[in-house]
Design a protein around this motif. Structure first.
Motif, PDB file in Angstrom:
ATOM      1  N   SER A 163       0.846  -1.190   0.000  1.00 54.88           N
ATOM      2  CA  SER A 163       0.000   0.000   0.000  1.00 54.88           C
ATOM      3  C   SER A 163       0.878   1.236   0.000  1.00 54.88           C
ATOM      4  N   CYS A 164       0.361   2.292  -0.582  1.00 55.25           N
ATOM      5  CA  CYS A 164       1.066   3.570  -0.587  1.00 55.25           C
ATOM      6  C   CYS A 164       0.022   4.645  -0.263  1.00 55.25           C
ATOM      7  N   ALA A 165       0.157   5.234   0.914  1.00 52.95           N
ATOM      8  CA  ALA A 165      -0.769   6.271   1.347  1.00 52.95           C
ATOM      9  C   ALA A 165      -0.204   7.637   0.999  1.00 52.95           C
ATOM     10  N   ALA A 166      -1.019   8.458   0.370  1.00 52.22           N
ATOM     11  CA  ALA A 166      -0.577   9.781  -0.075  1.00 52.22           C
ATOM     12  C   ALA A 166      -1.262  10.876   0.720  1.00 52.22           C
ATOM     13  N   SER A 167      -0.520  11.916   1.016  1.00 49.43           N
ATOM     14  CA  SER A 167      -1.113  13.099   1.642  1.00 49.43           C
ATOM     15  C   SER A 167      -1.485  14.088   0.557  1.00 49.43           C
ATOM     16  N   GLY A 168      -2.296  15.056   0.901  1.00 48.37           N
ATOM     17  CA  GLY A 168      -2.644  16.085  -0.066  1.00 48.37           C
ATOM     18  C   GLY A 168      -4.004  15.843  -0.688  1.00 48.37           C
ATOM     19  N   ARG A 169      -4.674  16.921  -1.024  1.00 52.55           N
ATOM     20  CA  ARG A 169      -6.025  16.811  -1.546  1.00 52.55           C
ATOM     21  C   ARG A 169      -6.069  16.639  -3.060  1.00 52.55           C
ATOM     22  N   THR A 170      -4.893  16.654  -3.710  1.00 52.64           N
ATOM     23  CA  THR A 170      -4.874  16.557  -5.169  1.00 52.64           C
ATOM     24  C   THR A 170      -4.402  15.203  -5.650  1.00 52.64           C
ATOM     25  N   PHE A 171      -4.504  14.197  -4.786  1.00 48.19           N
ATOM     26  CA  PHE A 171      -4.025  12.854  -5.133  1.00 48.19           C
ATOM     27  C   PHE A 171      -4.636  12.374  -6.433  1.00 48.19           C
ATOM     28  N   SER A 172      -5.902  12.637  -6.636  1.00 45.40           N
ATOM     29  CA  SER A 172      -6.599  12.096  -7.797  1.00 45.40           C
ATOM     30  C   SER A 172      -6.102  12.694  -9.107  1.00 45.40           C
ATOM     31  N   SER A 173      -5.309  13.765  -9.064  1.00 41.92           N
ATOM     32  CA  SER A 173      -4.800  14.355 -10.299  1.00 41.92           C
ATOM     33  C   SER A 173      -3.427  13.800 -10.686  1.00 41.92           C
ATOM     34  N   TYR A 174      -2.923  12.863  -9.882  1.00 41.50           N
ATOM     35  CA  TYR A 174      -1.608  12.287 -10.129  1.00 41.50           C
ATOM     36  C   TYR A 174      -1.723  10.864 -10.650  1.00 41.50           C
ATOM     37  N   ALA A 175      -0.916  10.545 -11.655  1.00 35.44           N
ATOM     38  CA  ALA A 175      -0.674   9.154 -11.985  1.00 35.44           C
ATOM     39  C   ALA A 175       0.309   8.609 -10.949  1.00 35.44           C
ATOM     40  N   MET A 176       0.171   7.345 -10.624  1.00 35.93           N
ATOM     41  CA  MET A 176       0.996   6.729  -9.593  1.00 35.93           C
ATOM     42  C   MET A 176       1.761   5.548 -10.169  1.00 35.93           C
ATOM     43  N   GLY A 177       2.951   5.353  -9.653  1.00 37.44           N
ATOM     44  CA  GLY A 177       3.772   4.245 -10.131  1.00 37.44           C
ATOM     45  C   GLY A 177       4.421   3.496  -8.992  1.00 37.44           C
ATOM     46  N   TRP A 178       4.771   2.259  -9.275  1.00 35.15           N
ATOM     47  CA  TRP A 178       5.589   1.449  -8.381  1.00 35.15           C
ATOM     48  C   TRP A 178       6.903   1.129  -9.099  1.00 35.15           C
ATOM     49  N   PHE A 179       7.994   1.269  -8.376  1.00 41.67           N
ATOM     50  CA  PHE A 179       9.318   0.930  -8.862  1.00 41.67           C
ATOM     51  C   PHE A 179       9.982   0.037  -7.822  1.00 41.67           C
ATOM     52  N   ARG A 180      11.054  -0.618  -8.213  1.00 43.05           N
ATOM     53  CA  ARG A 180      11.788  -1.439  -7.247  1.00 43.05           C
ATOM     54  C   ARG A 180      13.277  -1.351  -7.526  1.00 43.05           C
ATOM     55  N   GLN A 181      14.033  -1.579  -6.470  1.00 42.51           N
ATOM     56  CA  GLN A 181      15.491  -1.543  -6.590  1.00 42.51           C
ATOM     57  C   GLN A 181      16.094  -2.669  -5.777  1.00 42.51           C
ATOM     58  N   ALA A 182      16.766  -3.579  -6.482  1.00 40.01           N
ATOM     59  CA  ALA A 182      17.472  -4.681  -5.842  1.00 40.01           C
ATOM     60  C   ALA A 182      18.905  -4.239  -5.546  1.00 40.01           C
ATOM     61  N   PRO A 183      19.570  -4.899  -4.587  1.00 38.61           N
ATOM     62  CA  PRO A 183      20.950  -4.513  -4.248  1.00 38.61           C
ATOM     63  C   PRO A 183      21.856  -4.553  -5.464  1.00 38.61           C
ATOM     64  N   GLY A 184      22.599  -3.478  -5.666  1.00 35.23           N
ATOM     65  CA  GLY A 184      23.542  -3.420  -6.766  1.00 35.23           C
ATOM     66  C   GLY A 184      22.934  -3.160  -8.128  1.00 35.23           C
ATOM     67  N   LYS A 185      21.626  -2.922  -8.170  1.00 35.41           N
ATOM     68  CA  LYS A 185      20.951  -2.691  -9.452  1.00 35.41           C
ATOM     69  C   LYS A 185      20.280  -1.319  -9.456  1.00 35.41           C
ATOM     70  N   GLU A 186      19.965  -0.868 -10.662  1.00 36.86           N
ATOM     71  CA  GLU A 186      19.259   0.405 -10.789  1.00 36.86           C
ATOM     72  C   GLU A 186      17.784   0.229 -10.424  1.00 36.86           C
ATOM     73  N   ARG A 187      17.179   1.338 -10.030  1.00 35.00           N
ATOM     74  CA  ARG A 187      15.740   1.319  -9.760  1.00 35.00           C
ATOM     75  C   ARG A 187      15.011   1.092 -11.080  1.00 35.00           C
ATOM     76  N   GLU A 188      14.044   0.164 -11.076  1.00 35.17           N
ATOM     77  CA  GLU A 188      13.350  -0.186 -12.305  1.00 35.17           C
ATOM     78  C   GLU A 188      11.841  -0.061 -12.150  1.00 35.17           C
ATOM     79  N   PHE A 189      11.221   0.195 -13.275  1.00 40.39           N
ATOM     80  CA  PHE A 189       9.778   0.338 -13.337  1.00 40.39           C
ATOM     81  C   PHE A 189       9.091  -0.996 -13.078  1.00 40.39           C
ATOM     82  N   VAL A 190       7.976  -0.957 -12.332  1.00 39.46           N
ATOM     83  CA  VAL A 190       7.171  -2.148 -12.082  1.00 39.46           C
ATOM     84  C   VAL A 190       5.769  -1.983 -12.673  1.00 39.46           C
TER      85      VAL A 190
END
Length: 123
Positions: free
Chosen positions: A21-48
């Motif tokens: 889960s990702c809880a967001a503050s702010g009243r404009t949450f609905s105007s944002y696209a949201m993404g999940w990314f991940r980063q394994a040790p020794g690797k770059e952060r990648e799109f999920v």
């Protein structure tokens, strides 16, 4: 300004499931696209996965397609990542992020980031 706080990470056996889960503050949450990314040790952060403000457009990395599902509840200012059939290679710190406007898989386009939550999948 948007603040993001992830939760739901943990240790799970291969083949198991977790729901982030990702809880967001702010009243404009609905105007944002949201993404999940991940980063394994020794690797770059990648799109999920990413989801549009309405939830009508969702994109996934090939590595998680068919196993992970992104969703959002704008009334609760929360975005979710349901992860099924987990594999050891899914082990990483998972981050949620927010971008004003349309969905994108490019991490450089995202304006706000959470602190991350650790997911560890044992074999």
């Amino acid at each position: 300004q948007v603040q993001l706080v992830e939760s739901g990470g943990g240790l799970v056996q291969a083949g198991g499931s977790l729901r982030l889960s990702c809880a967001a503050s702010g009243r404009t949450f609905s105007s944002y696209a949201m993404g999940w990314f991940r980063q394994a040790p020794g690797k770059e952060r990648e799109f999920v996965a990413t989801i549009s403000w309405s939830g009508g457009n969702r994109l996934y990395a090939d590595s998680v397609k068919g196993r992970f599902t992104i969703s959002r509840d704008n009334a609760k200012n929360t975005v979710y990542l349901q992860m099924n059939s987990l594999k050891p290679e899914d082990t990483a710190v998972y981050y949620c992020a927010a971008v004003k406007g349309v969905v994108t898989i490019l991490k450089g386009e995202y304006e706000y980031w959470g602190q991350g939550t650790q997911v560890t999948v044992s074999s």
